[in-house]
Structure formats: structure tokens, C-alpha cells
Design an enzyme around this catalytic site. Sequence first.
Site, PDB file in Angstrom:
ATOM      1  N   ASP A   1       0.849  -1.197   0.000  1.00 54.57           N
ATOM      2  CA  ASP A   1       0.000   0.000   0.000  1.00 54.57           C
ATOM      3  C   ASP A   1       0.885   1.248   0.000  1.00 54.57           C
ATOM      4  O   ASP A   1       0.661   2.199  -0.753  1.00 54.57           O
ATOM      5  CB  ASP A   1      -0.904   0.030   1.243  1.00 54.57           C
ATOM      6  CG  ASP A   1      -1.984  -1.047   1.198  1.00 54.57           C
ATOM      7  OD1 ASP A   1      -2.065  -1.746   0.165  1.00 54.57           O
ATOM      8  OD2 ASP A   1      -2.742  -1.179   2.168  1.00 54.57           O
ATOM      9  N   GLU A   2       1.897   1.233   0.863  1.00 55.73           N
ATOM     10  CA  GLU A   2       2.808   2.376   0.983  1.00 55.73           C
ATOM     11  C   GLU A   2       3.463   2.693  -0.372  1.00 55.73           C
ATOM     12  O   GLU A   2       3.559   3.845  -0.783  1.00 55.73           O
ATOM     13  CB  GLU A   2       3.865   2.002   2.032  1.00 55.73           C
ATOM     14  CG  GLU A   2       5.103   2.843   1.987  1.00 55.73           C
ATOM     15  CD  GLU A   2       6.151   2.418   3.035  1.00 55.73           C
ATOM     16  OE1 GLU A   2       5.862   1.561   3.885  1.00 55.73           O
ATOM     17  OE2 GLU A   2       7.249   2.989   2.988  1.00 55.73           O
ATOM     18  N   ARG A   3       3.888   1.639  -1.059  1.00 57.02           N
ATOM     19  CA  ARG A   3       4.601   1.854  -2.330  1.00 57.02           C
ATOM     20  C   ARG A   3       3.674   2.396  -3.410  1.00 57.02           C
ATOM     21  O   ARG A   3       4.070   3.248  -4.202  1.00 57.02           O
ATOM     22  CB  ARG A   3       5.250   0.537  -2.775  1.00 57.02           C
ATOM     23  CG  ARG A   3       6.411   0.180  -1.893  1.00 57.02           C
ATOM     24  CD  ARG A   3       6.993  -1.188  -2.180  1.00 57.02           C
ATOM     25  NE  ARG A   3       7.982  -1.482  -1.146  1.00 57.02           N
ATOM     26  CZ  ARG A   3       8.317  -2.695  -0.741  1.00 57.02           C
ATOM     27  NH1 ARG A   3       7.759  -3.751  -1.282  1.00 57.02           N
ATOM     28  NH2 ARG A   3       9.218  -2.859   0.208  1.00 57.02           N
TER      29      ARG A   3
ATOM     30  N   ALA B   1       3.147   5.993  -2.805  1.00 55.81           N
ATOM     31  CA  ALA B   1       4.355   6.742  -3.182  1.00 55.81           C
ATOM     32  C   ALA B   1       4.336   7.010  -4.689  1.00 55.81           C
ATOM     33  O   ALA B   1       4.665   8.109  -5.140  1.00 55.81           O
ATOM     34  CB  ALA B   1       5.611   5.963  -2.789  1.00 55.81           C
TER      35      ALA B   1
ATOM     36  N   GLY C   1      10.918   3.013   1.786  1.00 52.31           N
ATOM     37  CA  GLY C   1       9.898   1.997   1.478  1.00 52.31           C
ATOM     38  C   GLY C   1      10.418   0.903   0.555  1.00 52.31           C
ATOM     39  O   GLY C   1       9.642   0.249  -0.148  1.00 52.31           O
TER      40      GLY C   1
END
Length: 381
Positions: A243-245, A248, A365
Site C-alpha cells: 500500500d505504501e509503495r 508513493a 519503502g
Amino acid sequence: MSADLFDTPEHALFRQTVRKFVEEELRPRAREFDEMGRIDKRLYKRMGELGMLGLRYDPRWGGAGLDWTFTAVMFEEIARCDNAGVSMGITVQTDMATPSLHQYGSDELRARYLVPAINGEMVAAIAVTEPDAGSDVSAIKTRAVRDGDTWVINGSKIYITNAATADWLCLLAVTDPEAGYGGFSQIVVPTDSPGFSYQLLDKIGNWGADTGLLFFEDVRVPVANTIGDVGRGFQQQMIQFQDERLIACISTCAGSQALWEETRRYCEQRIVFKKPLSKMQVTQFKFVEMLTEITAARELTYACIRKRVKNEDATKEISMAKLFCGRMARYVADECIQLHGGFGYMKESKAGRAFVDTRLISIGGGADEVMIQYLAKMLGF
Ligand SMILES: Cc1cc2nc3c(=O)[nH]c(=O)nc-3n(C[C@H](O)[C@H](O)[C@H](O)COP(=O)(O)OP(=O)(O)OC[C@H]3O[C@@H](n4cnc5c(N)ncnc54)[C@H](O)[C@@H]3O)c2cc1C
């Protein structure tokens, strides 16, 4: 291109709401947040009121139950707030520190920590990286030892976003050093726990985010604060990273597009050798080449969103997008700072800021090389 992803009246209305919030409450205070070295915590409450902090989360916990297309709309707009650090702090809250709790946490834990993170009463941080372990997450040493119904935590974490503002951490700790990848657990650690402390770090960019070192000295939290099963933390964190990537990538494409537009306006006004810089063919070529890269990065990102909307695994595509977007953003920032000349080198210039802010994307990340390593493995090498 790909406008079909967001072409409903609901998307348009939501984009309008976020844009208004960014224009009225974030952008005018962008420099103030740099000076504070963090976002004003009260803004989380405001974002909670606007329903921005739990877009894809279950309404049972206060979420909006929407899909990834709304997340994309929100971060495309937030990327235009003129403060990459603020955007990063919000991402930590919505998509880096809370997804595991939403997906695997007990009802009691979700009621206690997820609900206030969604309504903005509590701020969260994700604590994985350590002084001796970043790319290789399995090398972390922060240890949680069981003492009856309590975890006793010792160790340290580094480069943690929201270090000073966080009310709780999603901590990855070793719970069984003999169990290999089954020896890690994710644990909710309230930051008012005795034995917890932090120290802020001085970064070259992303000044609007409070990034710090965290220390744990015999910090005691209930075993009931474990997110999901004991021993499943590594696997859950690997999923949470996706999700974080993807966020980003979304933020990076929108930020690069905004910088491209800003630089074009600058070049149309700036007179060099008696004509606007934008009238020189070499400048026009640069703009075309940059926009081609931005568009390619965005379409790859949208391909990931399409898969996530259908709940399909997009690990391969997200890894490729993270790699491609990071490189694209660095290239665009470098070209834009050059087109601004001396002004680009000033702290007040958006190109100058992007030059240092975007550098993080290829490191945080999961560095470019880590993405390449995953991809090589996925491709069977
Ligand atoms: C501003 C900022 C905010 C951050 N926020 C958070 C946060 O909120 N929470 C959190 O847990 N972490 C956070 N991080 C940490 C970030 O995720 C790590 O810095 C990143 O994963 C890299 O780890 P490392 O710094 O230990 O670098 P290392 O692991 O020491 O790697 C150094 C370099 O080695 C190279 N490398 C790595 N692996 C390979 C490989 N397999 N093959 C070849 N070369 C390789 C890469 O070029 C890499 O940049 C943040 C970092 C920064 C700078």
C-alpha cells in the site's frame, strides 16, 4: 488517458473536497510546517472530519468503504500541497501504519487504535527500520520478550516518520529469534508507554515531516496488542508495504506533473537572449521528454490501481512502478532545477525542493535495488 478510472460524479465531488482542503488548509501553511518540522496535529482531526483518513476501511471502524480510485484522487490532490513531508506524514497515517491493524487486528485493538486513527484523534507511525537493518527487514533486532500477558520490548528504530506526533506505533519486533520468518510480530505500542523515547533527525528534504530515532527500554505492552497472530508480523508487514509503495507512486506522479506545469509557466515568462526560454527548441524538447516519462509512470501506476480495485495481487506491477516512478521523479526534478537556473537553487523554489524531496523515493519503502531484487526473483532468475 485513464480518466475513466475517476470519471464518476462521486470522484469529482471528492476531488473537489480534497482540493479545497489542500488549497485552504495545507498549502497556505506549507512553509509553517517546514519550520515546525511536522504537520499541525490538529489537521489530522480535520481530515478525520472530512472522512479522509480511512477511505478504504470498513465503515464498522469509521472508514468510508471506498476503493483505491478514491485513495488515488486524494493523494493526487495532496501532492499539490507544496510540502512533500506533509504528504508523507499523512500517508503514514492512512496507508503505512494502519493497514495491518485494519486487516488483521482484533476487534478490541481496532476499536482502541484504528477508530481514533480514522477519526484523527490519534496519529500513528510505522516502526520497522533499524540502525543496522533497513533493506533487509529480516535483520531487525528489536526484541519483544513475553512475560506472562505482557511484551517487554527493547531496541531501537531509525528514520521513523511521525516520530514526534505519533500516539501509537505499528512496531515490527522479533518475538522468536529461532523461528526465522515466523519469528516476527507486529505490535501496537502507545508512545506514552514508560521506557519509550525519541530523538528527531535533521533531513536534507521533506522538512514538513518529523523523522526520528526511537528507543525502547523495557517498554511493556499487553500481548493483546499484537496485530494478528504472534509470528506472522514479517508476512503482514510485506503486505502492508504494498500500500505504501503504491501511494508513493501516486504522489510522485502528481508531484512531478505539478512541477512540470510550474516550470513551464516559469520558462514562458523567463527571457533569455531576448526571448522566452520556452521558445527555444531545446527547452521544448525537454518538456516533451519529461511529460512522456511522467505519463508513462502514471499509466503504470494506474495499471496497479486497476488490479488493486479488483483485489488482484499487484506486487510485481507495484514493484516496477515504484522503481520507475522514483527514477522518473529524480530525472524531472533535475531537469526542472536546471531550467530554473540560479532561482532553482534557492530554497524557496519548488524545483529546488523537489530536487531533495524526490531523492527519497528511490530509497524509502524499499530502495530501487530491493525492487529489482524482488522482480528478478518473481521473474524466476
Ligand atoms: C525520510 C525518511 C523517512 C522514513 N520513514 C520510515 C518510516 O516511517 N518507517 C520505517 O520503518 N522506515 C522509514 N524509513 C526508512 C527507509 O525505509 C529505509 O531507509 C530504506 O528501507 C533503506 O534502508 P537503509 O536506510 O537501512 O539502507 P540500507 O539497507 O543500508 O541500504 C543502503 C543501500 O544499499 C543498496 N542496496 C540495498 N539492498 C540491495 C540489494 N539487495 N542489492 C544491491 N544493493 C542494495 C541500496 O542502494 C540502498 O539504498 C525512512 C527513511 C527516510 C530517509
